[in-house]
Design a protein around this motif. Structure first.
Motif, mmCIF file in Angstrom:
data_model
loop_
_atom_site.group_PDB
_atom_site.id
_atom_site.type_symbol
_atom_site.label_atom_id
_atom_site.label_comp_id
_atom_site.label_asym_id
_atom_site.label_seq_id
_atom_site.Cartn_x
_atom_site.Cartn_y
_atom_site.Cartn_z
ATOM 1 N N LYS A 1 0.855 -1.247 -0.027
ATOM 2 C CA LYS A 1 0.134 0.057 0.098
ATOM 3 C C LYS A 1 1.023 1.187 -0.023
ATOM 4 O O LYS A 1 1.870 1.277 0.530
ATOM 5 N N VAL A 2 0.604 2.175 -0.673
ATOM 6 C CA VAL A 2 1.173 3.557 -0.769
ATOM 7 C C VAL A 2 0.293 4.815 -0.218
ATOM 8 O O VAL A 2 -0.869 4.792 -0.352
ATOM 9 N N PHE A 3 0.907 5.596 0.794
ATOM 10 C CA PHE A 3 0.382 6.686 1.459
ATOM 11 C C PHE A 3 1.068 7.943 1.041
ATOM 12 O O PHE A 3 2.268 7.931 0.830
ATOM 13 N N GLY A 4 0.346 8.950 1.234
ATOM 14 C CA GLY A 4 0.970 10.459 1.109
ATOM 15 C C GLY A 4 1.006 10.994 -0.378
ATOM 16 O O GLY A 4 0.687 10.311 -1.165
ATOM 17 N N VAL A 5 1.058 12.190 -0.228
ATOM 18 C CA VAL A 5 1.092 13.035 -1.262
ATOM 19 C C VAL A 5 2.336 14.156 -1.245
ATOM 20 O O VAL A 5 2.470 14.842 -0.383
#
Length: 389
Positions: free
Chosen positions: A263-267
C-alpha cells in the motif's frame, strides 16, 4: 586549471598579497626556529596513535616523512606559493590517499603545528603586538590555502582509485559470469538426458545450485560497481508518486506470491532529483521488505517538508515481517552489512547499493526495527528548489 592557476586563484580569494608576505617575513625567524619542535610534537603524537603509526613501514620511513613535512612547512611560512609549492602539496595529498591515511589526521596535524607556531609568535615580545597579530593572520591564511591544495589532491586521488577499483571489479564480474553461464548451461543439458535415479544427478543439481548462487553474487558485485562508477546524477523535476508506483509494480508479483499486500500513502509535490536512482533505491527497499514478510503488509509512506532552499522528501518503507534485533540492526548499518544480509537469506549487496544511491541523491538511509514485529527503512532525500512553470 593547473596547479599554478589553482594556487593563484585561492591566494587571491584569501587576499594573500605582498602585505601578508611582509607580515610572514617579519615573523619568519621565530617561525623557522619553532618549526622543528612543532613538527616533533606532531610525530610524537603519531607514534602514540596506532592507526596513524600503522601507515609507516618502520622508523626510518617515519623520519623521512617528518623531514618532508618540516621542509614543506618551511616553504609555507616563507609564503612561497608558486607552482613548485603546489606540486609539492599535490604530491603530499596523493601520497596520503595512496597509503590510506585518514585526511582527518592531516588536518589535525596542521592544528598541532599551527598551535605551536602561534604560541611562539605570541611569546616573542621583540615583535610589535600589531605585527604579531598580522603575522598570525597571514600564517593561518597560508595554512588554509595549503590545506585546500592538499585535500583537493587527496580527494581526487581517492576518487580516482575508487573508480578504478569499481571498474576493475565490473570487468572481473563480466569475465566470471560468461564462463559460469556456460557451466550452468552444460550441467542443465546433461541433467536433461540423465535418468533421475542416477546418483550423478545429485552432483549436477549441486553444481547448478552453486553456480546459480555464484551468479547472483556476481550480479550483485556488478550492481555495486555500476552504482559506484555512475555517481553523476541525472536531476530533473519528477513526480515521486510515479517513481514509487513503478517500484511497487516491479515487486508486486513477488509480494503476491508471499501473500503480501503493498500500500502507498501520502502526497508529495514534484521535486528536483534523479528519478532513476530514486527508483532503484526504492525498489531495493521494497524487495527486501517483501522478501522478509509472509502473510502481511508492506507500506510506503511519503511526506514532504520545505527547508531553506530545498525540498526534503521522506519515504518510509514499513513491513510486518520478521524484523531485526538491535544487534542485527547495528550490524546492518555497520561493517557487517553484507554478512547480516547473507545470514538472512539475501546475497548482501542490496543494502550497500541502496545506501550508495541515497548518498548520491544527497540523502541518507536509516532503519528501525523490532524482532518479530517488522521493520521501517527510511530514505530521506534533499532536493534543491527549482522554478517550475
Amino acid at each position: 586549471m593547473g596547479p599554478r592557476s589553482d594556487v593563484a586563484a585561492l591566494a587571491h580569494f584569501l587576499r594573500i598579497d605582498e602585505d601578508e608576505r611582509a607580515a610572514l617575513a617579519a615573523g619568519r625567524v621565530t617561525l623557522e626556529a619553532a618549526l622543528p619542535h612543532a613538527v616533533d610534537l606532531l610525530y610524537d603524537d603519531m607514534r602514540r596513535h596506532a592507526p596513524a603509526l600503522g601507515k609507516f613501514v618502520d622508523e626510518p620511513h617515519l623520519q623521512r616523512a617528518r623531514a618532508g613535512q618540516l621542509n614543506h612547512w618551511r616553504w609555507l611560512v616563507a609564503g612561497e606559493f608558486g607552482a613548485t609549492h603546489a606540486e609539492r602539496a599535490k604530491r603530499i595529498g596523493e601520497a596520503h590517499a595512496r597509503i590510506g591515511l585518514d585526511h582527518g589526521f592531516y588536518i589535525g596535524g596542521y592544528a598541532l603545528v599551527l598551535a605551536e607556531l602561534v604560541r611562539a609568535l605570541l611569546r616573542n615580545a621583540a615583535i610589535a603586538a600589531d605585527m604579531r597579530a598580522r603575522t598570525v593572520t597571514a600564517l593561518l591564511k597560508c595554512a588554509m590555502l595549503d590545506i585546500s591544495i592538499v585535500l583537493s589532491a587527496y580527494l581526487d586521488a581517492a576518487d580516482a582509485e575508487s573508480t578504478a577499483r569499481a571498474r576493475f571489479f565490473a570487468g572481473l564480474g563480466d569475465d566470471l559470469r560468461t564462463p559460469l553461464n556456460v557451466i550452468i548451461g552444460y550441467a542443465e543439458l546433461i541433467l536433461e538426458d540423465l535418468p533421475p535415479q542416477l546418483s550423478t544427478t545429485d552432483d549436477l543439481n549441486h553444481v547448478i545450485r552453486s553456480g546459480e548462487r555464484l551468479r547472483r553474487l556476481i550480479n550483485g558485485l556488478l550492481e555495486v560497481a555500476r552504482v559506484q562508477t555512475d555517481a553523476a546524477a541525472g536531476f530533473d523535476v519528477i513526480d515521486p508518486a510515479v517513481v514509487v508506483g513503478a517500484a511497487v509494480e516491479i515487486v508486486r508479483e513477488e509480494a503476491a506470491s508471499r501473500r503480501v499486500n503493498i500500500k502507498v500513502f501520502g502526497v508529495v509535490p514534484p521535486v528536483f532529483t534523479d528519478s532513476e536512482k530514486l527508483g532503484r533505491c526504492l525498489h531495493i527497499l521494497l524487495r527486501n521488505a517483501a522478501r522478509f514478510t509472509v502473510d502481511g503488509d508492506v507500506e510506503v509512506r511519503m511526506s514532504h517538508t520545505r527547508g531553506l532552499g530545498e525540498d526534503v522528501v521522506t519515504f518510509d518503507v514499513r513491513d510486518t515481517g520478521i524484523g531485526l534485533s538491535s544487534a542485527q540492526l547495528a550490524r546492518l548499518f555497520g561493517d557487517g552489512a553484507m554478512t547480516e544480509m547473507r545470514d538472512r537469506g539475501g546475497p548482501g549487496f542490496g543494502l550497500m547499493v541502496a545506501r550508495t544511491l541515497a548518498k548520491q541523491l544527497n540523502g541518507e538511509l536509516s532503519a528501525r526495527s523490532e524482532l518479530g514485529k517488522g521493520s521501517v527503512f527510511t530514505l530521506q532525500i534533499h532536493c534543491p528548489l527549482q522554478e517550475r512553470g
